[in-house]
Scaffold this motif. Sequence first.
Motif, PDB file in Angstrom:
ATOM      1  N   ASN A  44       0.834  -1.200   0.000  1.00 45.78           N
ATOM      2  CA  ASN A  44       0.000   0.000   0.000  1.00 45.78           C
ATOM      3  C   ASN A  44       0.874   1.257   0.000  1.00 45.78           C
ATOM      4  O   ASN A  44       1.380   1.667   1.036  1.00 45.78           O
ATOM      5  N   ASP A  45       1.084   1.801  -1.169  1.00 44.63           N
ATOM      6  CA  ASP A  45       1.738   3.100  -1.349  1.00 44.63           C
ATOM      7  C   ASP A  45       3.172   3.176  -0.821  1.00 44.63           C
ATOM      8  O   ASP A  45       3.552   4.130  -0.147  1.00 44.63           O
ATOM      9  N   ASN A  70      -0.069  -0.509  -5.696  1.00 50.71           N
ATOM     10  CA  ASN A  70      -0.931   0.538  -6.245  1.00 50.71           C
ATOM     11  C   ASN A  70      -0.181   1.176  -7.399  1.00 50.71           C
ATOM     12  O   ASN A  70       0.995   1.510  -7.273  1.00 50.71           O
ATOM     13  N   LEU A 100      -5.924  -0.593  -4.570  1.00 48.71           N
ATOM     14  CA  LEU A 100      -5.697  -1.834  -3.833  1.00 48.71           C
ATOM     15  C   LEU A 100      -6.909  -2.217  -3.007  1.00 48.71           C
ATOM     16  O   LEU A 100      -7.242  -3.395  -2.898  1.00 48.71           O
ATOM     17  N   SER A 101      -7.613  -1.249  -2.449  1.00 50.06           N
ATOM     18  CA  SER A 101      -8.806  -1.521  -1.648  1.00 50.06           C
ATOM     19  C   SER A 101      -9.883  -2.223  -2.485  1.00 50.06           C
ATOM     20  O   SER A 101     -10.455  -3.226  -2.065  1.00 50.06           O
ATOM     21  N   GLY A 131       2.031  -1.419   4.701  1.00 56.42           N
ATOM     22  CA  GLY A 131       1.680  -0.034   4.402  1.00 56.42           C
ATOM     23  C   GLY A 131       2.861   0.879   4.149  1.00 56.42           C
ATOM     24  O   GLY A 131       4.020   0.515   4.290  1.00 56.42           O
ATOM     25  N   ILE A 137      -1.116   1.742   6.619  1.00 56.27           N
ATOM     26  CA  ILE A 137      -2.123   1.238   5.692  1.00 56.27           C
ATOM     27  C   ILE A 137      -3.354   2.122   5.722  1.00 56.27           C
ATOM     28  O   ILE A 137      -3.817   2.527   6.787  1.00 56.27           O
ATOM     29  N   ILE A 141      -8.300  -0.151   3.384  1.00 59.92           N
ATOM     30  CA  ILE A 141      -7.625  -1.440   3.201  1.00 59.92           C
ATOM     31  C   ILE A 141      -7.595  -2.194   4.525  1.00 59.92           C
ATOM     32  O   ILE A 141      -7.846  -3.392   4.574  1.00 59.92           O
TER      33      ILE A 141
END
Length: 181
Positions: A44-45, A70, A100-101, A131, A137, A141
């Motif tokens: 996540n990012d 992502n 991603l979510s 995250g 995160i 998510i």
Amino acid sequence: NLAEGRPHQGVAMEVSPLQANLIHSDFSKIVKVYDHKTLWLGLNDIQDPMNLGALIRTAALMDINRVIINSKKTARLSAVVSKASAGAMEIYPIYAVNNLSKYLDKEINQFQAIHCQDYSHNGKPTILVLGNEGFGINTSIKEKCNSFITIPTSSSHIDSFNVSVAAGILLYALRQQVTRA
């Protein structure tokens, strides 16, 4: 200068940029071969290219089936990422999603999504979600994760591991559990 001032060990080559395999909104077209030993890494990012490279390298070494990033908020696949991955980025499957979510929404019935308390492999395929280096995160998510993992530490002065170090510890432990299942 082709090497842009970076160490090159006497060899440099100009190549086209690598792109992650973009998974579009039609998730039904993805080949889905899951078994209880399937283990994915969802990122996540992750913004630091050195962390992204180290995460890809660790995933390859731990025989993780897929890395999902992502596409917009993650460091781009670059020479820095490739070097930090020790070349794993060039040969290892990396998949990008726009959100991603939403992707986890589509996969949630097939997988258990876990985030970095107590975890025990339940026989379902697993996605370990890690995250961003600064804010962790996203809440959207986190809500999709059904288990949470923490790594106990002994330090009273430092409160967390670097994301790539945490990944190495967790993926090793998860791979051991999944292999025994």
